[in-house]
Design a protein around this motif. Structure first.
Motif, PDB file in Angstrom:
ATOM      1  N   ARG A  53      19.385  80.026  29.659  1.00 17.53           N
ATOM      2  CA  ARG A  53      20.311  79.635  28.606  1.00 17.53           C
ATOM      3  C   ARG A  53      21.300  80.760  28.350  1.00 17.53           C
ATOM      4  N   TYR A  67      22.329  74.658  22.239  1.00 18.67           N
ATOM      5  CA  TYR A  67      21.839  75.459  23.352  1.00 18.67           C
ATOM      6  C   TYR A  67      22.593  75.069  24.621  1.00 18.67           C
ATOM      7  N   TYR A 100      22.453  75.311  28.632  1.00 15.35           N
ATOM      8  CA  TYR A 100      21.600  75.610  29.780  1.00 15.35           C
ATOM      9  C   TYR A 100      22.443  75.805  31.037  1.00 15.35           C
TER      10      TYR A 100
END
Length: 311
Positions: free
Chosen positions: A153, A270, A272
């Motif tokens: 991440r 988030y 990724y």
């Protein structure tokens, strides 16, 4: 094997790194398969070669000085480069049998990595080594040459890594299908009051975010169990022992558990990415592996209910 005109030897660097990684000459000796006196001798020879005192010696132990930790960074880079050279030569000789090492949090072994391995197996003759760890450890696996590709991440250091985007995710609450949350379109912090919670270890930022949201709403979290690795919560939640907060991408890995998910507010975002070491040269098999990772994240996860829109 000498690496520099000054007489620095490959084995000295290997032993030095093992001592710092394991924390003692005894454990370094066990890891390298040599005697403890041999480890001590290699360390002394390295100090003499570089002209620096790297360890403080007391009784039967040696304690790394600041100079040792500073040197370790460059030693890691040198040994990683040599490891890559060896792997590159092997791959050129045996391209048909190249091994691809992929580092990722273990939770991605539920759904995503099996898809990736299936593609690699179908399109190349390579085999795959899967290495697990935290997001920080994924980066370490890449930089140390233990892994070719990783799933991680942002943020990441662009001086060390290159990456390709895989997807973004917001927080969701996962729960047993019989839970009262199944009748809601969204889970707010105040909804969690009185709920038994399965939560990630306090060292993780997600833990602090979840707790802060609850306390802001005037509720003290009721933690049944803490876990230190994404994936563990699915078993507890599917057994009806509590609810958990994760994110949409992690929740996709829980298809086999038949859990339900709803958006959580407040939420975090988030990002990724698939990562590799900056400047890495890709073989055909490695390109195929990267494409397989990207494609696996683009595919919708079967049997995972999409979070409902907020009311």
């Amino acid at each position: 094997m000498e690496l520099l005109p000054g007489g620095l030897k490959f084995r000295q660097l290997q032993v030095f790194r093992a001592v710092l990684r394991t924390g003692s000459t005894r454990r370094a000796a066990a890891e390298l398969g040599i005697s403890q006196p041999a480890v001590s001798q290699h360390v002394k020879q390295l100090e003499a070669t570089v002209g620096l005192t790297l360890f403080k010696r007391s009784a039967n132990r040696i304690v790394p000085l600041l100079e040792a930790w500073e040197l370790l960074r460059n030693v890691e880079m040198a040994l990683t480069s040599l490891g890559r050279l060896e792997a590159s030569i092997f791959a050129m000789k045996n391209e048909e049998k190249q091994r691809i090492a992929i580092a990722a949090p273990s939770v991605f072994g539920f759904v995503t990595l099996p898809k990736v391995v299936a593609v690699i197996h179908a399109k190349t003759a390579s085999n795959v080594r899967s290495i697990s760890g935290s997001y920080e450890q994924i980066g370490e696996h890449i930089l140390a040459g233990r892994a070719d590709l990783g799933i991680s991440r942002l943020p990441l250091d662009p001086r060390l890594f290159e990456w390709a985007p895989l997807g973004s995710a917001r927080n969701v609450c996962i729960f047993h299908p019989d839970h009262r949350f199944s009748r809601q379109g969204r889970v707010d912090a105040e909804d969690l009051a009185g709920e038994t919670i399965v939560d990630i270890d306090p060292q993780f930022a997600a833990h602090q975010m979840n707790f802060n949201a609850l306390r802001f709403a005037g509720a003290e979290p009721d933690i049944l169990v803490e876990f230190d690795c994404n994936g563990h919560e699915a078993g507890y939640v599917s057994a009806g022992l509590g609810i958990a907060i994760t994110n949409e991408i992690i929740a996709r890995e829980y298809a086999a558990f038949h859990l339900e998910a709803r958006p959580v507010e407040p939420s975090a975002l988030y990002h990724y990415v698939a990562i590799w070491q900056k400047g890495r040269t890709f073989s055909g098999a490695l390109n195929t592996s990267l494409e397989a990772i990207i494609a696996a994240f683009l595919e919708p996860a079967a049997d995972v209910p999409a979070p409902l829109a907020a009311d």
